[in-house]
Every structure is written in C-alpha cells, then in structure tokens.
Design a protein around this motif. Structure first.
Motif, PDB file in Angstrom:
ATOM      1  N   ALA A 166      22.140   8.665 -24.175  1.00  0.00           N
ATOM      2  CA  ALA A 166      22.563   7.539 -24.843  1.00  0.00           C
ATOM      3  C   ALA A 166      21.616   7.279 -26.231  1.00  0.00           C
ATOM      4  O   ALA A 166      20.638   7.633 -26.231  1.00  0.00           O
ATOM      5  N   SER A 167      22.097   6.533 -27.198  1.00  0.00           N
ATOM      6  CA  SER A 167      21.357   6.353 -28.264  1.00  0.00           C
ATOM      7  C   SER A 167      20.654   5.041 -27.999  1.00  0.00           C
ATOM      8  O   SER A 167      20.698   4.197 -26.902  1.00  0.00           O
ATOM      9  N   ARG A 168      19.431   4.824 -28.823  1.00  0.00           N
ATOM     10  CA  ARG A 168      18.437   3.593 -28.423  1.00  0.00           C
ATOM     11  C   ARG A 168      19.197   2.488 -28.716  1.00  0.00           C
ATOM     12  O   ARG A 168      18.744   1.427 -28.138  1.00  0.00           O
ATOM     13  N   GLU A 169      20.185   2.420 -29.753  1.00  0.00           N
ATOM     14  CA  GLU A 169      20.869   1.318 -29.991  1.00  0.00           C
ATOM     15  C   GLU A 169      22.097   1.085 -29.026  1.00  0.00           C
ATOM     16  O   GLU A 169      22.778  -0.189 -29.325  1.00  0.00           O
ATOM     17  N   THR A 225      30.494   3.268 -23.822  1.00  0.00           N
ATOM     18  CA  THR A 225      30.351   3.274 -25.275  1.00  0.00           C
ATOM     19  C   THR A 225      30.406   4.317 -26.027  1.00  0.00           C
ATOM     20  O   THR A 225      30.537   5.465 -25.596  1.00  0.00           O
ATOM     21  N   ARG A 226      30.469   3.955 -27.450  1.00  0.00           N
ATOM     22  CA  ARG A 226      30.653   5.175 -28.346  1.00  0.00           C
ATOM     23  C   ARG A 226      29.374   5.982 -28.494  1.00  0.00           C
ATOM     24  O   ARG A 226      29.451   7.296 -28.628  1.00  0.00           O
ATOM     25  N   HIS A 229      32.854   8.994 -21.338  1.00  0.00           N
ATOM     26  CA  HIS A 229      32.543   8.514 -22.704  1.00  0.00           C
ATOM     27  C   HIS A 229      33.592   7.531 -23.141  1.00  0.00           C
ATOM     28  O   HIS A 229      34.753   7.908 -23.188  1.00  0.00           O
ATOM     29  N   MET A 230      32.998   6.478 -23.837  1.00  0.00           N
ATOM     30  CA  MET A 230      34.045   5.553 -24.581  1.00  0.00           C
ATOM     31  C   MET A 230      35.003   5.076 -23.436  1.00  0.00           C
ATOM     32  O   MET A 230      36.210   4.732 -24.068  1.00  0.00           O
ATOM     33  N   SER A 251      27.936  13.277 -30.882  1.00  0.00           N
ATOM     34  CA  SER A 251      27.538  12.731 -32.213  1.00  0.00           C
ATOM     35  C   SER A 251      27.215  11.583 -32.285  1.00  0.00           C
ATOM     36  O   SER A 251      27.794  10.699 -31.734  1.00  0.00           O
ATOM     37  N   ALA A 252      25.763  11.340 -32.769  1.00  0.00           N
ATOM     38  CA  ALA A 252      25.345   9.902 -33.032  1.00  0.00           C
ATOM     39  C   ALA A 252      24.563   9.908 -34.352  1.00  0.00           C
ATOM     40  O   ALA A 252      24.174  10.859 -34.878  1.00  0.00           O
TER      41      ALA A 252
END
Length: 408
Positions: A306-309, A319-320, A337-338, A381-382
């Motif tokens: 996951a992204s930090r955000e 989430t995206r 995913h999503m 993709s992030a």
C-alpha cells in the motif's frame, strides 16, 4: 427501498472485525456508538472509562477523541441486529448443510465469552492443530497476567490474620512461573510448526502420482527448503510503529505483529490505522524486492502493499493504492484491489512470498514450501513509494504474522 421486493436479500460479506469490539475482542453486545462514529460494547466502555485515569476519561479507544463530559450511551439496535444475524449465520455454517444450527447461547452462570475458561471449553471442539494454537494463546494470556502482577506493588495493609510472604520469595516464585510459561509457549509453537509441516508433506505424498516411498520428516531434523529463486532481491522489512493499530503489538525485532489481548495506549496520530492493520517502515520506490510472511499462526489475514497515503480508516485491498491476497478463515483465498475480489482457491498458504518488480510495475504472490508457486500476479501503479502492508482481522488475540528471513 425502491427496486427491492419485500423478501429480497442482498448478500453482504462481513467478518468479526466489522462487528467486533476492540476492547473485549468479541462480537458487539449491547453496542453503543460514540459521537466520533466508533462502536463498542456498552459494558466494555463503562469498564474502560471507570478504570481510566484523570484527563483520559470519556475518550474513544480507537481514535482517542475525547469529550468534556461523559456521553450518553444508547443501544445501537441496528448493530445489535447485525451481530445477532452474523452469529446465527456462523452457527449455520458450522452445523453444515441439512443440519439444524446449534441454539443461541443462553446467558447463565457459566464462563463469560472470551474469558480463559470459556476458551478452554471451546478447545475441546477443535482439531489437534487448533487445540495447539488455542493452548499457545492461553499461555500467552497467562504470561501477560503474570507480567502485570509482577509490576504491581504488594498490598501495604494485610489483614491481621494474614501473614504476608517476603517480597523476595514472591518475586522469585513469579519469575519461576513466568519462565515456565514462556518455555511451554515456545514448545507449543515449535510443535505446531512441525505438525503443520508434517501434515503438508503427508498431503503431498497422498496426492503425488509417484509411488516411490518417501520418508516423513523427522521432528528434530525437518526437511530443508531449497534456496529461494528471489534470494538476491530479498529484503527484511520491519513494522512501522507509527502506523500500528492500537489492537496490535510488535516484537522487539520489529518482525512479528500480534493481535493484542488489550487495547494498547499508543499516542494518537493521523498515521495510525483504526483497524487491525500496519505498514512496514521501508518505502519501496524502485528496483526489485522480495519478502516472505509466515501466516500459519493467524486465522484471518491479508498481506500485500500500500502507499503511505492509504486512508487510515480504509481496508487493505479496498483502495486505489493498495493490493493484497487475503485468507478469510473459511477456506477461501482471494486477491483484492479497489474493492474487486478475485477468488484464487481453497488452499491456505502457510508462507506467502511477495515479489514487487517496480521496473515493470508488477506485483506477484507465491505460496512458499520447498519452492515458490505462483498464486496471483497483477499490475501496480502508484504516484509514490509502496510499503509492505498487513491486516490481521477476526479479532482473535494471540494471532500473529511473522516476516521471515529468506534463505539465500
């Protein structure tokens, strides 16, 4: 509602985490919802607030939002109804098709749900591997109790008929009890790991087309695993304490995360997850990376990136900017995913390998035994770096995930 007949039923996926109380780690009972939106058993809130020190009264155990005066607690009838329906559905699944579900438990003088004595009764209904896990969790709970007793000072005013034991003797006995419990805990864990490995290899032998005999693993000399094909890209990430949910604890080496028996008093932070989730500290922004997670001591889990955000009140894979594979605890492995679920099968991987190739924006999950076997792969993709991410749901204290050392 428009569009639905009076008898229509919309299937909704729920887990104990959705209807659980993080204070008692059980299903909500007479749930009360605070002004911040979080819900807990009313009795749990009363007990927690009654034991809180000055300045921390009437704060939410999840987000720590406080109030100037004690909120008026009313029963959330909708959540209670959902919890009751969830309990009935679980009993029907356990009973199996064509069999009547067991009746709803009637409150009585017996042990309270979630208490050590209640859990000991449930152990008798499980298979031997689950028995070992339950015993290990009971021992871990006893270790917590002994440590708490160690930290408490002896009573200063014993009764006239009571002769207090010398403090040194009490401390020595407490140390001996703690050492014995920790040794039992270690042996239980080792036995569970060996038994699961034995069962896996026995199943492989039964399914193998080859008729040549193959000896079963010796408990003292387990079969060695071949080196990983991803060894040169292996990393050893550690859990990020800043994102750690208050329902989780992390080991001193930062590579084991456990569902806590009690909510932890971590300081409030916008980076902290509201549910049983945690990221790793390492930000992965380029190149190829590989790590492995031992999931054998967790009944419900999800692992991925996951992204930090990623929003701290969202769930991994919904989430995206997050991706995961997830074991629901009901013989179903899925990728998420999503909010899109891809069912992968009914086999539970004991160790999951995660391969992240940022050069081609590819993420792959493997089940790891003597070699890696692909479970699922997808594109990622992030806008920023990705972090290893984990979700331990189901609210089972003692459940844990371990980041393994990859064999070179």
């Amino acid at each position: 509602m428009a569009g639905f007949g009076p008898a229509a039923a919309v299937p909704v996926w729920l887990t104990e985490d959705d209807l659980g109380c993080i204070i008692c780690h059980g299903l909500l009972n007479c749930p009360a919802t605070l002004p911040c939106g979080h819900s807990f058993c009313r009795a749990c809130l009363d007990g927690l607030w009654g034991a809180s020190g000055a300045g921390r009264r009437w704060s939410c155990p999840t987000c720590r939002q406080g109030a100037a005066q004690q909120p008026r607690l009313g029963k959330n009838t909708l959540l209670q109804d959902l919890a009751d329906k969830y309990s009935r559905a679980v009993r029907e699944l356990e009973a199996g098709p064509g069999r009547a579900p067991s009746p709803e438990p009637v409150p009585g003088p017996g042990p309270a749900p979630g208490s050590p004595s209640h859990r000991a009764q449930v152990v008798a209904q499980k298979n031997s591997t689950d028995v070992g896990l339950e015993l290990a969790e009971l021992v871990e709970q006893l270790v917590h109790i002994v440590r708490r007793l160690q930290s408490q000072s002896p009573l200063s005013e014993p009764g006239p008929a009571d002769e207090p034991l010398p403090s040194k003797t009490s401390e020595g006995e407490m140390r001996d009890i703690l050492n014995a419990l920790e040794e039992i805990q270690k042996k239980l864990r080792e036995n569970i790991v060996w038994k699961e490995a034995l069962e896996e290899q026995t199943q492989e032998l039964l399914e193998s087309p080859s008729s040549s005999p193959c000896p079963l693993p010796d408990q003292s000399h387990p079969a060695p695993r071949r080196s990983s094909q991803f060894a040169q890209w292996a990393i050893n990430p550690t859990f990020d304490l800043g994102s750690l949910s208050c329902s989780l604890e992390v080991s001193n080496d930062g590579q084991t995360v456990t569902v806590s028996h009690f909510p932890q008093p971590y300081p409030w932070s916008r980076q902290r997850f509201a549910t049983c989730q945690v990221l790793c500290s390492q930000a992965l922004s380029s190149g190829k990376k590989y790590w492995e997670v031992d999931t054998r001591h967790c009944s419900h889990w999800a692992v991925g990136v996951a992204s930090r955000e990623m929003s701290r009140d969202q769930i991994l894979g919904r989430t995206r900017d997050s991706w995961c594979v997830e074991w629901k605890g009901n013989s179903q492995l899925s990728a998420w995913h999503m909010k899109k679920e891809t069912v992968l099968g009914t086999d539970r991987p004991g160790v999951v390998g995660i391969w992240l190739d940022l050069e081609v924006e590819k993420l792959a999950f493997y089940t790891v035994a003597d070699q890696e076997k692909l479970l699922f792969e997808c594109s990622v993709s992030a806008s920023g770096p990705l972090h290893p991410a984990f979700w331990l749901y189901g609210l089972h204290p003692g459940n844990l995930l371990i980041i393994k050392q990859v064999k070179a």
